[in-house]
Design a protein around this motif. Structure first.
Motif, PDB file in Angstrom:
ATOM      1  N   LYS A  49       0.844  -1.218   0.000  1.00 49.84           N
ATOM      2  CA  LYS A  49       0.000   0.000   0.000  1.00 49.84           C
ATOM      3  C   LYS A  49       0.867   1.251   0.000  1.00 49.84           C
ATOM      4  CE  LYS A  49      -4.399   0.344  -0.045  1.00 49.84           C
ATOM      5  NZ  LYS A  49      -5.202  -0.763   0.470  1.00 49.84           N
ATOM      6  N   ASN A  50       1.888   1.210   0.824  1.00 46.95           N
ATOM      7  CA  ASN A  50       2.795   2.355   0.906  1.00 46.95           C
ATOM      8  C   ASN A  50       3.460   2.623  -0.445  1.00 46.95           C
ATOM      9  OD1 ASN A  50       4.606   4.244   2.690  1.00 46.95           O
ATOM     10  ND2 ASN A  50       6.033   3.056   1.442  1.00 46.95           N
ATOM     11  N   ASP A  51       4.032   1.554  -1.002  1.00 44.34           N
ATOM     12  CA  ASP A  51       4.852   1.720  -2.209  1.00 44.34           C
ATOM     13  C   ASP A  51       4.015   1.989  -3.455  1.00 44.34           C
ATOM     14  OD1 ASP A  51       6.769   1.005  -0.367  1.00 44.34           O
ATOM     15  OD2 ASP A  51       7.742  -0.498  -1.637  1.00 44.34           O
ATOM     16  N   GLN A  52       2.824   1.379  -3.523  1.00 41.00           N
ATOM     17  CA  GLN A  52       2.035   1.478  -4.752  1.00 41.00           C
ATOM     18  C   GLN A  52       0.999   2.601  -4.719  1.00 41.00           C
ATOM     19  OE1 GLN A  52       3.162  -0.285  -7.173  1.00 41.00           O
ATOM     20  NE2 GLN A  52       4.475  -1.527  -5.865  1.00 41.00           N
ATOM     21  N   VAL A  53       0.506   2.929  -3.529  1.00 44.49           N
ATOM     22  CA  VAL A  53      -0.598   3.904  -3.457  1.00 44.49           C
ATOM     23  C   VAL A  53      -0.166   5.185  -2.728  1.00 44.49           C
ATOM     24  CG1 VAL A  53      -2.996   4.284  -2.740  1.00 44.49           C
ATOM     25  CG2 VAL A  53      -2.260   1.990  -3.476  1.00 44.49           C
ATOM     26  N   PHE A  54       0.295   5.028  -1.495  1.00 43.03           N
ATOM     27  CA  PHE A  54       0.639   6.209  -0.695  1.00 43.03           C
ATOM     28  C   PHE A  54       1.744   7.030  -1.364  1.00 43.03           C
ATOM     29  CE2 PHE A  54       2.987   8.112   3.023  1.00 43.03           C
ATOM     30  CZ  PHE A  54       2.021   9.059   3.347  1.00 43.03           C
ATOM     31  N   LYS A  55       2.713   6.337  -1.925  1.00 44.72           N
ATOM     32  CA  LYS A  55       3.832   7.031  -2.580  1.00 44.72           C
ATOM     33  C   LYS A  55       3.334   7.929  -3.726  1.00 44.72           C
ATOM     34  CE  LYS A  55       8.054   7.732  -4.232  1.00 44.72           C
ATOM     35  NZ  LYS A  55       8.617   9.046  -3.948  1.00 44.72           N
ATOM     36  N   VAL A  56       2.333   7.471  -4.445  1.00 41.57           N
ATOM     37  CA  VAL A  56       1.758   8.263  -5.538  1.00 41.57           C
ATOM     38  C   VAL A  56       1.101   9.527  -4.974  1.00 41.57           C
ATOM     39  CG1 VAL A  56       0.015   8.260  -7.377  1.00 41.57           C
ATOM     40  CG2 VAL A  56       1.411   6.208  -6.972  1.00 41.57           C
ATOM     41  N   HIS A  57       0.338   9.344  -3.889  1.00 37.97           N
ATOM     42  CA  HIS A  57      -0.333  10.493  -3.273  1.00 37.97           C
ATOM     43  C   HIS A  57       0.691  11.467  -2.680  1.00 37.97           C
ATOM     44  CE1 HIS A  57      -3.958   7.603  -2.785  1.00 37.97           C
ATOM     45  NE2 HIS A  57      -3.945   8.172  -3.968  1.00 37.97           N
ATOM     46  N   LEU A  58       1.724  10.909  -2.086  1.00 36.00           N
ATOM     47  CA  LEU A  58       2.791  11.741  -1.521  1.00 36.00           C
ATOM     48  C   LEU A  58       3.425  12.617  -2.604  1.00 36.00           C
ATOM     49  CD1 LEU A  58       5.083  12.550   0.503  1.00 36.00           C
ATOM     50  CD2 LEU A  58       6.177  10.365  -0.015  1.00 36.00           C
ATOM     51  N   ASN A  59       3.739  12.032  -3.728  1.00 34.45           N
ATOM     52  CA  ASN A  59       4.356  12.785  -4.828  1.00 34.45           C
ATOM     53  C   ASN A  59       3.462  13.908  -5.316  1.00 34.45           C
ATOM     54  OD1 ASN A  59       6.669  11.370  -4.878  1.00 34.45           O
ATOM     55  ND2 ASN A  59       6.469  10.646  -6.985  1.00 34.45           N
ATOM     56  N   ARG A  60       2.182  13.597  -5.455  1.00 34.82           N
ATOM     57  CA  ARG A  60       1.252  14.625  -5.971  1.00 34.82           C
ATOM     58  C   ARG A  60       1.076  15.742  -4.961  1.00 34.82           C
ATOM     59  NH1 ARG A  60      -2.975  10.414  -8.628  1.00 34.82           N
ATOM     60  NH2 ARG A  60      -1.582   9.774 -10.299  1.00 34.82           N
ATOM     61  N   TYR A  61       1.074  15.378  -3.676  1.00 39.89           N
ATOM     62  CA  TYR A  61       0.933  16.370  -2.613  1.00 39.89           C
ATOM     63  C   TYR A  61       2.190  17.239  -2.551  1.00 39.89           C
ATOM     64  CZ  TYR A  61       0.753  17.906   2.345  1.00 39.89           C
ATOM     65  OH  TYR A  61       0.788  18.625   3.516  1.00 39.89           O
ATOM     66  N   LYS A  62       3.337  16.584  -2.573  1.00 35.70           N
ATOM     67  CA  LYS A  62       4.616  17.285  -2.437  1.00 35.70           C
ATOM     68  C   LYS A  62       4.898  18.181  -3.640  1.00 35.70           C
ATOM     69  CE  LYS A  62       9.331  16.204  -1.106  1.00 35.70           C
ATOM     70  NZ  LYS A  62      10.402  15.294  -1.381  1.00 35.70           N
ATOM     71  N   TYR A  63       4.516  17.704  -4.805  1.00 41.60           N
ATOM     72  CA  TYR A  63       4.782  18.467  -6.037  1.00 41.60           C
ATOM     73  C   TYR A  63       3.468  18.882  -6.694  1.00 41.60           C
ATOM     74  CZ  TYR A  63       9.298  16.283  -5.213  1.00 41.60           C
ATOM     75  OH  TYR A  63      10.468  15.860  -4.631  1.00 41.60           O
ATOM     76  N   ALA A  64       2.539  19.408  -5.874  1.00 43.55           N
ATOM     77  CA  ALA A  64       1.180  19.705  -6.348  1.00 43.55           C
ATOM     78  C   ALA A  64       1.176  20.648  -7.556  1.00 43.55           C
ATOM     79  CB  ALA A  64       0.337  20.270  -5.207  1.00 43.55           C
ATOM     80  N   GLU A  65       2.193  21.512  -7.636  1.00 38.84           N
ATOM     81  CA  GLU A  65       2.221  22.464  -8.759  1.00 38.84           C
ATOM     82  C   GLU A  65       2.373  21.744 -10.105  1.00 38.84           C
ATOM     83  OE1 GLU A  65       4.531  22.105  -6.453  1.00 38.84           O
ATOM     84  OE2 GLU A  65       6.429  21.747  -7.515  1.00 38.84           O
ATOM     85  N   ARG A  66       2.868  20.507 -10.058  1.00 41.53           N
ATOM     86  CA  ARG A  66       3.006  19.741 -11.306  1.00 41.53           C
ATOM     87  C   ARG A  66       1.706  19.022 -11.681  1.00 41.53           C
ATOM     88  NH1 ARG A  66       8.544  16.512  -9.776  1.00 41.53           N
ATOM     89  NH2 ARG A  66       9.677  18.347  -9.010  1.00 41.53           N
ATOM     90  N   TYR A  67       0.745  19.044 -10.750  1.00 38.51           N
ATOM     91  CA  TYR A  67      -0.536  18.348 -10.993  1.00 38.51           C
ATOM     92  C   TYR A  67      -1.682  19.333 -10.782  1.00 38.51           C
ATOM     93  CZ  TYR A  67       2.629  14.413 -10.339  1.00 38.51           C
ATOM     94  OH  TYR A  67       3.685  13.545 -10.443  1.00 38.51           O
ATOM     95  N   PRO A  68      -1.763  20.354 -11.651  1.00 44.84           N
ATOM     96  CA  PRO A  68      -2.718  21.446 -11.409  1.00 44.84           C
ATOM     97  C   PRO A  68      -4.194  21.044 -11.556  1.00 44.84           C
ATOM     98  CG  PRO A  68      -1.610  21.745 -13.523  1.00 44.84           C
ATOM     99  CD  PRO A  68      -0.965  20.565 -12.868  1.00 44.84           C
ATOM    100  N   GLU A  69      -4.466  19.813 -11.974  1.00 38.45           N
ATOM    101  CA  GLU A  69      -5.865  19.369 -12.116  1.00 38.45           C
ATOM    102  C   GLU A  69      -6.629  19.510 -10.794  1.00 38.45           C
ATOM    103  OE1 GLU A  69      -2.877  18.078 -13.734  1.00 38.45           O
ATOM    104  OE2 GLU A  69      -3.362  16.129 -12.889  1.00 38.45           O
ATOM    105  N   GLN A  70      -5.911  19.352  -9.682  1.00 44.62           N
ATOM    106  CA  GLN A  70      -6.555  19.382  -8.368  1.00 44.62           C
ATOM    107  C   GLN A  70      -5.733  20.248  -7.425  1.00 44.62           C
ATOM    108  OE1 GLN A  70      -9.423  17.986  -7.705  1.00 44.62           O
ATOM    109  NE2 GLN A  70      -9.655  16.589  -9.446  1.00 44.62           N
TER     110      GLN A  70
END
Ligand SMILES: N[C@@H](CCC(=O)N[C@@H](CS)C(=O)NCC(=O)O)C(=O)O
Length: 198
Positions: free
Chosen positions: A97-118
């Motif tokens: 869960k950590n490696d496949q799911v949480f890590k994805v959310h962490l990246n989007r949260y940490k680099y939110a400016e790269r994912y402006p959809e949300q």
């Protein structure tokens, strides 16, 4: 000489360094620049990710495999939970869960400016699902799966730390007080401070 190619701030490399340090296996640590990876590292593993362990003529280039290898050499506090197959399954599922799911959310949260959809808060709330789960596991005990640290605690801790550090003020006011204490305890531990020394 056993060599670990590592990057100090990489969460995968952190968990590998913690497991190696805990096991007492002596390795030479080579700090790698991710922008200029050493040719000898790429010759061992063409994937080009850290950590990479070269040991006894063998190459291990997945952090979890490095952790498992280290614990197979020496596991004084039973991080592998060897007499509890159910806990082992739980551990594997949590790490997945950590490696496949949480890590994805962490990246989007940490680099939110790269994912402006949300907005950033959206990505944070996605990641919070995992934080809530971990906090629930800490009810009545100090570690995720036992009354002592195990593979799962150490494998997910560097990622939870990164998530918490995106906005420490926010993390500090969440209701996840058990998780906050768990994280603080790891951050202050000899094990963690020793693998983060420059
Ligand atoms: N599944 C790998 C992932 C390792 C990984 O992605 N490491 C990152 C650094 S945190 C990396 O080396 N990325 C390659 C790059 O940035 O060029 C593992 O668990 O070892």
């Amino acid at each position: 000489m056993n060599t670990l190619y590592s990057f100090r701030r990489c969460p995968y490399a952190m968990r590998a360094r913690m497991a190696l340090r805990y096991s007492g296996v002596v390795v030479q640590i080579v700090e790698v620049s991710l922008k200029a990876k050493p040719a000898d590292m790429l010759a061992l593993s063409s994937k080009g990710t850290v950590p990479v362990l070269s040991v006894d003529g063998r190459v291990i280039d997945e952090s979890l495999d490095i952790m498992r290898w280290a614990l197979a050499q020496n596991d004084p506090q039973d991080w592998l939970l060897k007499d509890d197959p159910q806990a082992q399954q739980h551990s594997a599922a949590l790490i997945e869960k950590n490696d496949q799911v949480f890590k994805v959310h962490l990246n989007r949260y940490k680099y939110a400016e790269r994912y402006p959809e949300q907005p950033m808060a959206f990505y944070r709330s996605e990641g919070e699902v995992f934080l809530r789960k971990l906090d629930g596991l800490l009810e009545g005990r100090d570690y995720l799966l036992a009354d002592h640290p195990s593979l799962a605690d150490v494998a997910v801790m560097p990622f939870v730390r990164q998530f918490a550090h995106v906005d420490r003020e926010w993390f500090g006011q969440t209701p996840y007080v058990r998780l906050q204490a768990w994280l603080q305890c790891f951050i202050e531990s000899d094990l963690f401070t020793s693998i983060m020394k420059k």
